[in-house]
Motif scaffolding. Structure first.
Motif, PDB file in Angstrom:
ATOM      1  N   THR A   1       0.825  -1.213   0.000  1.00  0.00           N
ATOM      2  CA  THR A   1       0.000   0.000   0.000  1.00  0.00           C
ATOM      3  C   THR A   1       0.853   1.255   0.000  1.00  0.00           C
ATOM      4  OG1 THR A   1      -0.060  -0.040   2.423  1.00  0.00           O
ATOM      5  CG2 THR A   1      -1.866  -1.124   1.274  1.00  0.00           C
ATOM      6  N   TYR A   4      -0.335   3.755  -2.536  1.00  0.00           N
ATOM      7  CA  TYR A   4      -1.764   4.069  -2.547  1.00  0.00           C
ATOM      8  C   TYR A   4      -2.030   5.262  -1.653  1.00  0.00           C
ATOM      9  CZ  TYR A   4      -6.793   3.560  -1.921  1.00  0.00           C
ATOM     10  OH  TYR A   4      -8.151   3.799  -1.876  1.00  0.00           O
ATOM     11  N   HIS A   5      -2.859   6.184  -2.162  1.00  0.00           N
ATOM     12  CA  HIS A   5      -3.184   7.368  -1.371  1.00  0.00           C
ATOM     13  C   HIS A   5      -4.429   7.081  -0.529  1.00  0.00           C
ATOM     14  CE1 HIS A   5      -4.106  11.413  -0.154  1.00  0.00           C
ATOM     15  NE2 HIS A   5      -5.295  11.333  -0.724  1.00  0.00           N
ATOM     16  N   PHE A   6      -4.253   7.049   0.798  1.00  0.00           N
ATOM     17  CA  PHE A   6      -5.386   6.860   1.693  1.00  0.00           C
ATOM     18  C   PHE A   6      -6.002   8.222   1.989  1.00  0.00           C
ATOM     19  CE2 PHE A   6      -5.252   2.426   2.631  1.00  0.00           C
ATOM     20  CZ  PHE A   6      -3.928   2.047   2.474  1.00  0.00           C
ATOM     21  N   GLY A   7      -7.262   8.384   1.537  1.00  0.00           N
ATOM     22  CA  GLY A   7      -7.893   9.693   1.644  1.00  0.00           C
ATOM     23  C   GLY A   7      -8.721   9.873   2.904  1.00  0.00           C
ATOM     24  N   LEU A   8      -9.138   8.765   3.528  1.00  0.00           N
ATOM     25  CA  LEU A   8      -9.990   8.888   4.717  1.00  0.00           C
ATOM     26  C   LEU A   8      -9.172   9.438   5.875  1.00  0.00           C
ATOM     27  CD1 LEU A   8     -11.974   5.527   4.579  1.00  0.00           C
ATOM     28  CD2 LEU A   8     -12.841   7.811   4.109  1.00  0.00           C
ATOM     29  N   ILE A  14     -15.987   3.339   7.106  1.00  0.00           N
ATOM     30  CA  ILE A  14     -17.066   2.862   6.240  1.00  0.00           C
ATOM     31  C   ILE A  14     -18.438   3.288   6.780  1.00  0.00           C
ATOM     32  CG2 ILE A  14     -17.325   0.572   7.317  1.00  0.00           C
ATOM     33  CD1 ILE A  14     -17.160   1.161   3.531  1.00  0.00           C
ATOM     34  N   SER A  15     -18.571   3.389   8.118  1.00  0.00           N
ATOM     35  CA  SER A  15     -19.876   3.764   8.687  1.00  0.00           C
ATOM     36  C   SER A  15     -20.282   5.168   8.254  1.00  0.00           C
ATOM     37  CB  SER A  15     -19.815   3.707  10.217  1.00  0.00           C
ATOM     38  OG  SER A  15     -19.536   2.402  10.641  1.00  0.00           O
ATOM     39  N   LEU A  17     -19.211   6.759   5.551  1.00  0.00           N
ATOM     40  CA  LEU A  17     -19.393   6.810   4.106  1.00  0.00           C
ATOM     41  C   LEU A  17     -20.786   6.344   3.695  1.00  0.00           C
ATOM     42  CD1 LEU A  17     -15.913   5.524   2.910  1.00  0.00           C
ATOM     43  CD2 LEU A  17     -16.799   7.824   2.731  1.00  0.00           C
ATOM     44  N   PHE A  18     -21.357   5.415   4.478  1.00  0.00           N
ATOM     45  CA  PHE A  18     -22.698   4.957   4.173  1.00  0.00           C
ATOM     46  C   PHE A  18     -23.725   5.583   5.115  1.00  0.00           C
ATOM     47  CE2 PHE A  18     -22.328   2.097   0.653  1.00  0.00           C
ATOM     48  CZ  PHE A  18     -20.986   1.775   0.643  1.00  0.00           C
TER      49      PHE A  18
ATOM     50  N   MET B  91     -13.636  -5.476   8.275  1.00  0.00           N
ATOM     51  CA  MET B  91     -14.131  -4.093   8.369  1.00  0.00           C
ATOM     52  C   MET B  91     -14.867  -3.884   9.685  1.00  0.00           C
ATOM     53  SD  MET B  91     -15.792  -3.012   4.747  1.00  0.00           S
ATOM     54  CE  MET B  91     -14.821  -2.637   3.313  1.00  0.00           C
ATOM     55  N   GLU B  95     -14.160  -1.247  12.643  1.00  0.00           N
ATOM     56  CA  GLU B  95     -15.153  -0.248  13.037  1.00  0.00           C
ATOM     57  C   GLU B  95     -15.490  -0.378  14.521  1.00  0.00           C
ATOM     58  OE1 GLU B  95     -16.964   2.311  10.581  1.00  0.00           O
ATOM     59  OE2 GLU B  95     -14.815   1.897  10.525  1.00  0.00           O
ATOM     60  N   PHE B 113     -24.549  -0.930   0.605  1.00  0.00           N
ATOM     61  CA  PHE B 113     -23.264  -1.323   1.202  1.00  0.00           C
ATOM     62  C   PHE B 113     -22.896  -2.742   0.778  1.00  0.00           C
ATOM     63  CE2 PHE B 113     -19.845  -2.114   3.979  1.00  0.00           C
ATOM     64  CZ  PHE B 113     -20.090  -3.273   4.710  1.00  0.00           C
ATOM     65  N   SER B 116     -22.161  -3.106  -2.973  1.00  0.00           N
ATOM     66  CA  SER B 116     -20.866  -2.490  -3.305  1.00  0.00           C
ATOM     67  C   SER B 116     -19.719  -3.382  -2.848  1.00  0.00           C
ATOM     68  CB  SER B 116     -20.728  -1.115  -2.630  1.00  0.00           C
ATOM     69  OG  SER B 116     -21.764  -0.255  -3.020  1.00  0.00           O
ATOM     70  N   ASP B 160     -21.229   4.709  -5.455  1.00  0.00           N
ATOM     71  CA  ASP B 160     -21.410   3.816  -4.303  1.00  0.00           C
ATOM     72  C   ASP B 160     -20.297   2.771  -4.253  1.00  0.00           C
ATOM     73  OD1 ASP B 160     -24.988   3.978  -4.771  1.00  0.00           O
ATOM     74  OD2 ASP B 160     -23.746   5.045  -3.313  1.00  0.00           O
ATOM     75  N   LYS B 163     -17.135   4.089  -2.667  1.00  0.00           N
ATOM     76  CA  LYS B 163     -17.119   4.249  -1.204  1.00  0.00           C
ATOM     77  C   LYS B 163     -16.442   3.093  -0.483  1.00  0.00           C
ATOM     78  CE  LYS B 163     -21.553   6.622  -0.951  1.00  0.00           C
ATOM     79  NZ  LYS B 163     -22.911   6.479  -0.406  1.00  0.00           N
ATOM     80  N   VAL B 164     -16.483   1.900  -1.069  1.00  0.00           N
ATOM     81  CA  VAL B 164     -15.934   0.748  -0.332  1.00  0.00           C
ATOM     82  C   VAL B 164     -14.445   0.519  -0.633  1.00  0.00           C
ATOM     83  CG1 VAL B 164     -18.146  -0.453  -0.195  1.00  0.00           C
ATOM     84  CG2 VAL B 164     -16.561  -1.014  -2.043  1.00  0.00           C
ATOM     85  N   ILE B 165     -13.931   1.134  -1.682  1.00  0.00           N
ATOM     86  CA  ILE B 165     -12.602   0.733  -2.168  1.00  0.00           C
ATOM     87  C   ILE B 165     -11.506   0.919  -1.119  1.00  0.00           C
ATOM     88  CG2 ILE B 165     -10.789   1.172  -3.859  1.00  0.00           C
ATOM     89  CD1 ILE B 165     -12.951   1.741  -5.920  1.00  0.00           C
ATOM     90  N   GLU B 166     -11.406   2.104  -0.565  1.00  0.00           N
ATOM     91  CA  GLU B 166     -10.305   2.341   0.372  1.00  0.00           C
ATOM     92  C   GLU B 166     -10.434   1.440   1.610  1.00  0.00           C
ATOM     93  OE1 GLU B 166      -9.233   6.396   1.138  1.00  0.00           O
ATOM     94  OE2 GLU B 166      -8.457   5.895   3.129  1.00  0.00           O
ATOM     95  N   SER B 167     -11.649   1.334   2.135  1.00  0.00           N
ATOM     96  CA  SER B 167     -11.855   0.474   3.313  1.00  0.00           C
ATOM     97  C   SER B 167     -11.553  -0.975   2.984  1.00  0.00           C
ATOM     98  CB  SER B 167     -13.290   0.615   3.814  1.00  0.00           C
ATOM     99  OG  SER B 167     -13.553   1.955   4.180  1.00  0.00           O
ATOM    100  N   ILE B 169      -9.320  -2.040   0.796  1.00  0.00           N
ATOM    101  CA  ILE B 169      -7.857  -2.186   0.756  1.00  0.00           C
ATOM    102  C   ILE B 169      -7.288  -2.245   2.171  1.00  0.00           C
ATOM    103  CG2 ILE B 169      -5.716  -0.997   0.114  1.00  0.00           C
ATOM    104  CD1 ILE B 169      -7.212   0.012  -2.407  1.00  0.00           C
ATOM    105  N   LYS B 170      -7.821  -1.405   3.052  1.00  0.00           N
ATOM    106  CA  LYS B 170      -7.341  -1.404   4.447  1.00  0.00           C
ATOM    107  C   LYS B 170      -7.668  -2.724   5.133  1.00  0.00           C
ATOM    108  CE  LYS B 170      -7.499   3.408   5.918  1.00  0.00           C
ATOM    109  NZ  LYS B 170      -8.341   4.448   6.517  1.00  0.00           N
ATOM    110  N   ILE B 180      -4.020  -3.769  -5.728  1.00  0.00           N
ATOM    111  CA  ILE B 180      -4.244  -2.443  -5.154  1.00  0.00           C
ATOM    112  C   ILE B 180      -4.175  -1.384  -6.251  1.00  0.00           C
ATOM    113  CG2 ILE B 180      -3.271  -0.688  -3.605  1.00  0.00           C
ATOM    114  CD1 ILE B 180      -2.473  -3.005  -1.727  1.00  0.00           C
ATOM    115  N   GLU B 184      -7.073   1.121  -7.425  1.00  0.00           N
ATOM    116  CA  GLU B 184      -6.798   2.558  -7.488  1.00  0.00           C
ATOM    117  C   GLU B 184      -7.198   3.120  -8.850  1.00  0.00           C
ATOM    118  OE1 GLU B 184      -3.218   5.281  -5.758  1.00  0.00           O
ATOM    119  OE2 GLU B 184      -2.662   3.815  -7.283  1.00  0.00           O
ATOM    120  N   GLU B 187     -10.811   3.613  -8.877  1.00  0.00           N
ATOM    121  CA  GLU B 187     -11.135   4.849  -8.146  1.00  0.00           C
ATOM    122  C   GLU B 187     -10.978   6.056  -9.059  1.00  0.00           C
ATOM    123  OE1 GLU B 187     -10.201   4.748  -3.393  1.00  0.00           O
ATOM    124  OE2 GLU B 187      -8.510   4.986  -4.754  1.00  0.00           O
TER     125      GLU B 187
END
Lengths: 21, 224
Positions: A1, A4-8, A14-15, A17-18, B91, B95, B113, B116, B160, B163-167, B169-170, B180, B184, B187
């Motif tokens: 990674t 990769y640019h992590f923007g969050l 995720i909560s 974002l939705f 995830m 969270e 969700f 996606s 939509d 929205k899930v892509i970065e999470s 990858i993490k 990855i 990207e 994205e």
């Protein structure tokens, strides 16, 4: 990674974002 | 030693299969615990959606590649489902740690969700196997299953999916650098083009944002 640019930000996930915060 | 493209592709596929060999086709006990903690238990709706989208994916895959390849589509979808459950669990653990909550009822009962997340997982599998999904006997024409094909299959808005892509990858540390980079590129394609297409949820969000800021401007039509 390394490339990769992590923007969050620290308090975002995720909560948010939705629209589930 | 540098790899030939064929060897690199075979290694990627083997790596994906090895990772997903230990994953399950159904929600794990940990996932079921999260479902049980929800105000409304989403387990049945999740299972039904996975089943329904399997038929959709199999049909579209067969249409794209050839009727004789429907079972190949089913196998790839099943790998995607394993990845979907695996990433979902990861995830939710993150969270739970981040928010100190265990009730994810709103998130887990959200159709968008899940669609996606499942689309992202299946995209990873399809991209790993590459563009050519046909048997190697040379009788079928090459078929392009590359992104954004998956959005059409699952009738999903690009915004939509984004929205899930970065999470995703993490949440999945085993993703290869190649994968990855692929996500990207998805994205970038969404940000630069697909999210701005007519009907995108992005326009409504921009409108709501402007209304919250108290601006009275009329939203511009999407064509401009």
């Amino acid at each position: 990674t390394q490339d990769y640019h992590f923007g969050l930000e620290e308090g975002e996930g995720i909560s948010e974002l939705f629209d589930c915060d | 030693l540098p790899q030939t493209p064929v060897r690199a592709a075979m290694n990627s596929i083997q790596q994906l299969i090895m990772i997903l060999n230990s994953a399950t086709d159904k929600p794990s006990d940990t996932l079921v615990r999260y479902f049980n903690n929800c105000t409304v238990n989403p387990k049945d709706s999740i299972l039904k959606r996975v089943e329904r989208l399997e038929q959709v994916f199999k049909k579209k895959f067969a249409e794209a590649v050839g009727q004789g390849c429907a079972e190949i589509g089913s196998q790839r979808y099943k790998l995607g489902v394993r990845l979907y459950y695996r990433v979902m669990e990861s995830m939710l653990k993150s969270e739970e740690e981040r928010l100190s909550v265990q009730n994810f009822s709103k998130l887990l009962n959200g159709n968008v969700f899940h669609t996606s997340l499942l689309a992202c997982a299946v995209e990873v599998v399809v991209a790993t196997y590459g563009r050519n999904a046909s048997p190697s006997d040379g009788t079928s024409a090459e078929t392009d299953l590359s992104f954004p094909w998956i959005l059409n299959v699952f009738d999903l808005k690009a915004f939509d999916f984004y929205k899930v892509i970065e999470s995703f990858i993490k949440a999945e540390p085993s993703l290869t650098r190649v994968m990855i980079k692929h996500l990207e590129r998805c994205e970038h394609q969404i940000m630069e083009s697909l999210a701005w297409q007519s009907g995108s949820p992005l326009f409504e969000l921009i409108k709501q944002s402007k209304e919250r800021e108290g601006q009275a401007d009329q939203p511009e039509p999407s064509v401009t």
